[in-house]
Enzyme design. Structure first.
Site, PDB file in Angstrom:
ATOM      1  N   LYS A 165       0.837  -1.191   0.000  1.00 57.09           N
ATOM      2  CA  LYS A 165       0.000   0.000   0.000  1.00 57.09           C
ATOM      3  C   LYS A 165       0.878   1.250   0.000  1.00 57.09           C
ATOM      4  O   LYS A 165       1.756   1.421   0.866  1.00 57.09           O
ATOM      5  CB  LYS A 165      -0.911   0.007   1.237  1.00 57.09           C
ATOM      6  N   ASP A 193       0.207  -0.296  -4.772  1.00 59.18           N
ATOM      7  CA  ASP A 193      -1.211   0.069  -4.882  1.00 59.18           C
ATOM      8  C   ASP A 193      -1.474   1.348  -4.090  1.00 59.18           C
ATOM      9  O   ASP A 193      -1.446   1.333  -2.860  1.00 59.18           O
ATOM     10  CB  ASP A 193      -2.081  -1.077  -4.355  1.00 59.18           C
ATOM     11  N   GLU A 218      -0.733   0.097  -9.224  1.00 64.23           N
ATOM     12  CA  GLU A 218      -2.192  -0.100  -9.140  1.00 64.23           C
ATOM     13  C   GLU A 218      -2.870   1.194  -8.701  1.00 64.23           C
ATOM     14  O   GLU A 218      -2.485   1.802  -7.703  1.00 64.23           O
ATOM     15  CB  GLU A 218      -2.519  -1.254  -8.175  1.00 64.23           C
ATOM     16  N   ASP A 241      -8.295  -0.738 -10.393  1.00 62.18           N
ATOM     17  CA  ASP A 241      -9.171  -1.384  -9.412  1.00 62.18           C
ATOM     18  C   ASP A 241     -10.398  -0.514  -9.171  1.00 62.18           C
ATOM     19  O   ASP A 241     -11.462  -0.751  -9.750  1.00 62.18           O
ATOM     20  CB  ASP A 241      -8.350  -1.615  -8.124  1.00 62.18           C
ATOM     21  N   LYS A 265     -13.324  -7.070  -7.618  1.00 65.65           N
ATOM     22  CA  LYS A 265     -13.821  -7.421  -6.295  1.00 65.65           C
ATOM     23  C   LYS A 265     -15.298  -7.779  -6.455  1.00 65.65           C
ATOM     24  O   LYS A 265     -16.061  -7.011  -7.043  1.00 65.65           O
ATOM     25  CB  LYS A 265     -13.664  -6.235  -5.347  1.00 65.65           C
TER      26      LYS A 265
HETATM   27 MG   LIG Z   1      -6.428  -2.280  -5.207  1.00 61.10          MG
END
Ligand SMILES: [Mg+2]
Length: 368
Positions: A165, A193, A218, A241, A265
């Site tokens: 992250k 990401d 990402e 995403d 997701k």
């Molecule tokens: Mg993501």
């Protein structure tokens, strides 16, 4: 087969490795997950689960999911759960959007379809082709020491895929990424990401510093137009995403932003019915997919495992089984993560034995 009851249970989930920090100060701590039970007239029960990742990750939150379930669930009473097109049409006629709430209802109906057919969902979603799911480890934002420790723990468990992250100070982020690349070693997959946390200016600074490292980028910025500018400024392979929520945005991600990977997701797109459609569209466009959900326990993880298991291995970039990262398990910790991999359950439907005594009393109940 007809739906005679829908019940919603609130299950408290706790992150096993402590609070999880994302960009823009967002922190995932203990949270309520909505486990939905759909009961058919033959007594069979299907399950689905919805758990938003903080209230500021996607445009939904725990209370919104509950409120939408209160509207959507009664519309399914009397429906044949095996007729997923009718289930979707009933939800369409009730509310627009609300993907996070539609998802557990859709998944529970898939579970009933699989039980009735005597087949695992992976078979019904296209066929079981990926038996060893390539799991990644998500590394939250933290100090250099915390990051190194978490990466080392994952390496010791055999994991070679990391989603790190970022989305804070771009120079500090780039240094963290470089350290993780070094620590993870040759052959590891490292994804930086940002969860849309960088401004365009920050993202441009970050990609200049990251250029040349073997990393995937990402969702650098929240807005798609900013992502397009970032795309033009870097050769790093791009995964999108939060930008990808439906067919139009998926095609734009691949065609306009040159995204090589799409993070699907199940709760973000509204269940297995749309997730399968988007997975197939991505594969047809030559892109690869990450299959996961915003958060959740065993029920969410089983849906992920079946969709991932039915994705061609060459198109399956990575998978996160959300249940490995939480303390509470309503189905005995199945699907189980073993080292760096997992597989979808073999039984019909989701293939889970949900211990209903762990669900408590329903917070919402609807009867035909
Ligand atoms: Mg993501």
């Amino acid at each position: 087969m007809r739906i005679v009851a829908v019940d919603v249970f609130g299950v408290e989930l706790t992150p096993a490795a402590g609070d999880f920090r994302l960009s823009r100060g967002r922190t995932m701590s203990a949270s309520t997950s909505w486990v939905v039970r759909v009961t058919a007239d033959d007594g069979r029960r299907g399950f689905g689960e919805a758990c938003p990742l903080t209230s500021a990750y996607l445009p939904t939150f725990t209370g919104a999911v509950r409120a939408a379930l209160e509207e959507l669930a009664p519309a399914l009473l009397g429906a044949d759960p095996r007729n997923l097109a009718d289930v979707a049409a009933r939800m369409d006629a009730t509310l627009l959007g609300q993907e996070a709430a539609r998802s557990p209802l859709d998944v529970a109906c898939w579970d009933l379809l699989g039980q009735d057919a005597g087949q695992p969902l992976a078979t019904l979603l296209g066929g079981r082709v990926s038996d060893e799911l390539p799991l990644y480890e998500a590394i939250p934002m933290g100090s250099a020491q915390e990051t190194a420790q978490r990466v080392q723990r994952a390496l010791d468990a055999g994991i070679r895929r990391f989603q790190l992250k970022v989305g804070g100070d771009p120079r500090a982020d780039a240094e963290t990424v470089a350290r993780v690349v070094e620590q993870a070693g040759e052959g590891a997959v490292v994804i930086a990401d940002a969860n849309g946390g960088w401004s365009l200016a920050d993202a441009l600074v970050a990609v200049r510093a990251l250029e040349g490292l073997p990393v995937f980028l990402e969702q650098p910025c929240r807005r798609f137009e900013d992502v397009l500018h970032v795309r033009r400024a870097t050769t790093l392979p791009l995964i999108l995403d939060e930008s990808v929520t439906d067919a139009d945005s998926l095609v734009a991600a691949v065609r306009r932003a040159g995204a090589c990977g799409l993070n699907l997701k199940i709760g973000k797109v509204g269940g297995l019915t749309p997730a399968r459609r988007l997975r197939d569209l991505a594969v047809a466009l030559g892109a690869s997919v990450t299959i996961e959900d915003t958060w959740g326990g065993d029920v969410a993880a089983a849906a992920i495992a079946h969709l991932a298991a039915s994705t061609p291995p060459g198109s399956l970039f990575s998978v996160s089984l959300v249940n490995a990262a939480v303390v509470e398990h309503v189905a005995g910790g199945v699907p189980r993560t073993v080292g760096a991999t997992a597989s979808a359950p073999d039984g019909p439907g989701l293939g889970l034995e949900v211990d209903e005594s762990l669900l408590g009393d329903p917070v919402l109940s609807f009867r035909a």
